[in-house]
Design a protein around this motif. Structure first.
Motif, short mmCIF file in Angstrom:
data_model
loop_
_atom_site.label_atom_id
_atom_site.label_comp_id
_atom_site.label_asym_id
_atom_site.label_seq_id
_atom_site.Cartn_x
_atom_site.Cartn_y
_atom_site.Cartn_z
N ALA A 1 3.03 5.33 3.20
CA ALA A 1 2.96 6.50 4.08
C ALA A 1 1.50 6.94 4.18
O ALA A 1 0.70 6.64 3.30
CB ALA A 1 3.83 7.63 3.55
N ASN A 2 1.16 7.69 5.22
CA ASN A 2 -0.25 7.90 5.51
C ASN A 2 -0.65 9.32 5.89
O ASN A 2 -1.83 9.57 6.15
CB ASN A 2 -0.66 6.97 6.66
CG ASN A 2 0.11 7.26 7.94
OD1 ASN A 2 1.31 7.50 7.91
ND2 ASN A 2 -0.58 7.24 9.07
N GLU A 3 0.31 10.25 5.91
CA GLU A 3 -0.04 11.60 6.38
C GLU A 3 0.05 12.62 5.24
O GLU A 3 -0.24 12.30 4.11
CB GLU A 3 0.85 11.96 7.57
CG GLU A 3 0.61 11.11 8.81
CD GLU A 3 -0.74 11.33 9.48
OE1 GLU A 3 -1.44 12.31 9.14
OE2 GLU A 3 -1.10 10.53 10.37
N GLY A 4 0.46 13.84 5.55
CA GLY A 4 0.40 14.95 4.60
C GLY A 4 1.17 14.71 3.32
O GLY A 4 2.21 14.05 3.30
N ILE A 5 0.65 15.27 2.22
CA ILE A 5 1.27 15.09 0.90
C ILE A 5 1.46 16.43 0.20
O ILE A 5 0.75 17.39 0.44
CB ILE A 5 0.43 14.15 -0.01
CG1 ILE A 5 -1.00 14.68 -0.18
CG2 ILE A 5 0.44 12.74 0.52
CD1 ILE A 5 -1.84 13.84 -1.14
#
Length: 685
Positions: free
Chosen positions: A88-92
């Protein structure tokens, strides 16, 4: 069963050698010149300083052409200790159990949960055996970006960019499921932050404004419009924001910090705003601080996190994490960051806090912390009672034919069910706190079931929240699994997830219940032939790659005066107390007889082996014990699910009891009682 674990949840990680990536001490002052020496010459110049940053570790999500889908663990100095492939590559965000929740639009639109991210090995990757995701057409996700958590209530809020909404899911949900609710917006959202103490949601919008929703949960997430819209402005009242992205809220001072990327194609027009009185601000609001310009290195500050007064910025276009050591200090303009660490295409940040430390319900040893009792019936109900068993306070309708229920440290219920063919575990979001009169809802809850799970007819279970493991005693067999035993799953698993490990008592003996003790790494199994199997070093073995254990390390046979307890004997409930090293077990005797149940207490249980004397033996007509199918100890008293007589019983001060044919101290009628669990204060609203 051929299952290969990818990490060791029983031991702390050995961090890989830390490497500092391009550290730059920006904005620091040169040291003062040294004093003249005795020969009249100048001393050497001092070394350039760097700010005294607070010690912390944070997670950094990457989103470049070479590193998208990875998350790094980084310290305050920018040193990377490990990298993990989440896909995954967006907000955490990180929840109280240490699970990473991350948005993804890399290939599929999704929200992934990575179990116990800080305990996972360097170089690891997302696994459907350990982890789960919300994805599919029903979810309505379209380029999700920022993530915020309502920890106590059990919701994840997602800035759903291209659907112009905030999508709300239960934190236990998985699969192609609809959101609990959506909040429709007129402008695309990029990030959000939630003040759970005051039930207030702040949303960073790509037109440069901040939408504020008061009483967000209380109003059901469905307000037709924001209660207020904050527009960052200068002293003349002119709007100075363009494209808000990152957002963070400091509740103590009621201040917002917002990052603005300006034109995403420009690497020089980013900004940071500090806004006071955020809880009441409305309309054009003069900012306290406005940082921008070439010295600031702000081009595309896509995300931010606050750690006290320290602000960290994921500066994507300039490939750096920027740090302002006191973002609330006065002064606006072209101000350089106090610290810079170089990194490729950072996308999102999350500080690693000390994780929640409450003990699991089966390990609670202080009676003073117990605030409620939960029980399941052999139908669909999970009920909550007062500790004195005077009243039912809530009832949740779970799944058909619940067998046993327990809870994790965040209040999610784990309930087993089965029909001799297909078994499963229902994970029910925040049942201990908020779900009175509720029922299973795929937008909030999930199930672990399917051929790969090997579940056939599961009964008792235990959860070790800190290591992220579910222990399930399954009395059934099928063509795939020919032995009865205890199966171990990840607490983050969903759907058709394979077990991580299987514990199988020798001789094909069947376990009805299990209690795992994390302090000693032992699993105690109540066996239906009247004995107790003890498995040592369970999670240590799993960490070493062992996936199947075919025999116990020790077998305990309860005895009275040197003679094993008389048949029929059939152990069901089991609870180990590490404080006194005592083991409490229930014996249903003959399942067809309603007055031959017993309770045993065994001392020095961690080392007991073979024929072992019973310290306390409770049995007889006055006890009301017929089929005591489950038990739980609260540090002083013992609660019993008595099935044949339809009651929840309590025997007080059980370890000091004289035993014999004694009446329970308290009881309440509960038809078809199947299991019982205590609920400490942190799990009760």
């Amino acid at each position: 069963m051929k299952i290969f674990p990818q990490y060791n949840p029983a031991t702390k990680l050995t961090l890989i050698a830390a490497s500092i990536i391009g550290l730059i001490a920006c904005g620091s002052n040169d040291g003062s010149d040294g004093s003249d020496g005795s020969d009249g010459s100048d001393g050497t110049d001092g070394v350039s300083g760097s700010p005294g940053l607070s010690y912390l570790n944070y997670l950094l999500a990457n989103n470049g052409s070479e590193n998208a889908g990875t998350v790094d663990t980084v310290n305050q100095s920018g040193a990377v200790s490990k990298s993990f492939s989440t896909g995954a590559n967006e907000g955490i965000a990180i929840d109280a159990s240490g699970d990473l929740v991350q948005a993804a639009d890399l290939t599929d639109n999704a929200v992934r949960t990575i179990c116990r991210i800080n305990q996972r090995a360097a170089g690891g990757e997302y696994s459907s055996q350990y982890d789960r995701e919300i994805t599919g057409t029903t979810t309505g996700l379209a380029n999700p970006k920022g993530i915020a958590l309502a920890e106590d209530a059990g919701y994840v809020f997602v800035a759903n960019l291209n659907e112009l909404n905030i999508s709300v899911f239960g934190t236990a949900a998985a699969g192609d499921v609809a959101p609990v609710a959506t909040t429709t917006l007129s402008v695309k959202p990029w990030d959000l932050t939630y003040d759970e103490a005051n039930d207030r949601l702040f949303i960073a919008l790509t037109d440069g404004t901040i939408a504020v929703y008061d009483a967000y949960l209380a109003n059901g997430f469905t307000a037709s419009a924001a209660d207020r819209t904050i527009t960052p402005s200068n002293s003349e009242g002119t709007k100075i924001s363009v494209n808000a992205h990152g957002i963070a809220y400091d509740r103590a001072s009621d201040r917002l910090v917002v990052s603005d990327v300006g034109d995403a194609a420009s690497a020089t027009d980013g900004a940071i705003f500090v806004i006071s009185s955020a809880s009441t601000a409305d309309g054009g609001t003069q900012v306290d601080r406005h940082i921008y310009g070439p010295e600031s290195m702000l081009g595309n500050p896509v995300d931010i996190i606050l750690s006290g007064t320290e602000l960290r910025i994921a500066e994507k276009s300039n490939d750096a994490v920027l740090v302002y050591s006191n973002i609330f200090a006065s002064g606006s303009g072209d101000i350089a960051p106090d610290f810079v660490s170089s990194t490729s295409k950072p996308e999102s940040l999350a500080e690693i806090h000390t994780m929640a430390t409450p003990t699991d319900v089966s390990d609670t040893t202080d009676v003073n912390t117990v605030r409620a009792v939960a029980a399941s019936s052999n139908s669909t109900n999970i009920s909550r009672f007062t500790t004195n068993l005077s009243a039912v306070t809530a009832t949740f309708t779970g799944v058909t034919t619940i067998e046993s229920v327990t809870f994790d440290i965040e209040g999610d219920a784990y309930a087993t069910y089965g029909d001799e063919t297909d078994g499963g575990i229902a994970v029910l979001n925040r049942v201990s706190k908020y779900r009175d009169s509720g029922s299973l809802d795929t937008s909030r809850d999930r199930q672990i079931t399917g051929a790969a799970t090997l579940l056939v007819n599961p009964k008792g279970l235990d959860v070790d929240s800190h290591q992220g493991a579910i222990f399930v005693a399954d009395i059934g067999t099928n063509a795939t699994r020919t032995e009865t035993g205890v199966l171990i799953y990840s607490t983050c698993a969903a759907g058709n997830a394979a077990p991580l490990m299987g514990l199988y008592p020798s001789g094909g003996t069947t376990p009805w219940d299990v209690d795992y003790d994390a302090e000693t790494d032992k699993a105690f199994l109540a066996l239906t032939n009247g004995t107790i199997a003890v498995f040592d070093n369970v999670m240590k073995k799993l960490g070493q790659g062992v996936t199947t254990v075919m025999a116990e390390d020790r077998l305990i046979t309860p005895a009275n005066s040197g003679v094993p307890v008389a048949a029929p004997t059939n152990m069901h409930g089991i609870d180990y107390d590490p404080v006194t090293d005592s083991l409490i077990v229930s014996d249903v005797g003959s399942a067809a007889v309603a007055d031959d149940g017993k309770i045993y207490v065994i001392a020095a249980a961690s080392s007991a082996s073979g024929q072992t004397g019973v310290q306390v033996n409770i049995a007889g007509a006055a006890t009301e014990l017929g089929n005591p199918v489950d038990i739980m100890y609260d540090g002083k008293n013992l609660y019993v699910a008595e099935k044949s007589n339809g009651k929840i019983l309590r025997f007080d001060d059980i370890l000091k009891s004289a035993g014999g044919d004694i009446a329970p101290d308290l009881s309440i009628d509960y038809s078809a009682a199947e299991s019982v669990a205590i609920l400490p204060q942190h799990l009760v609203r």
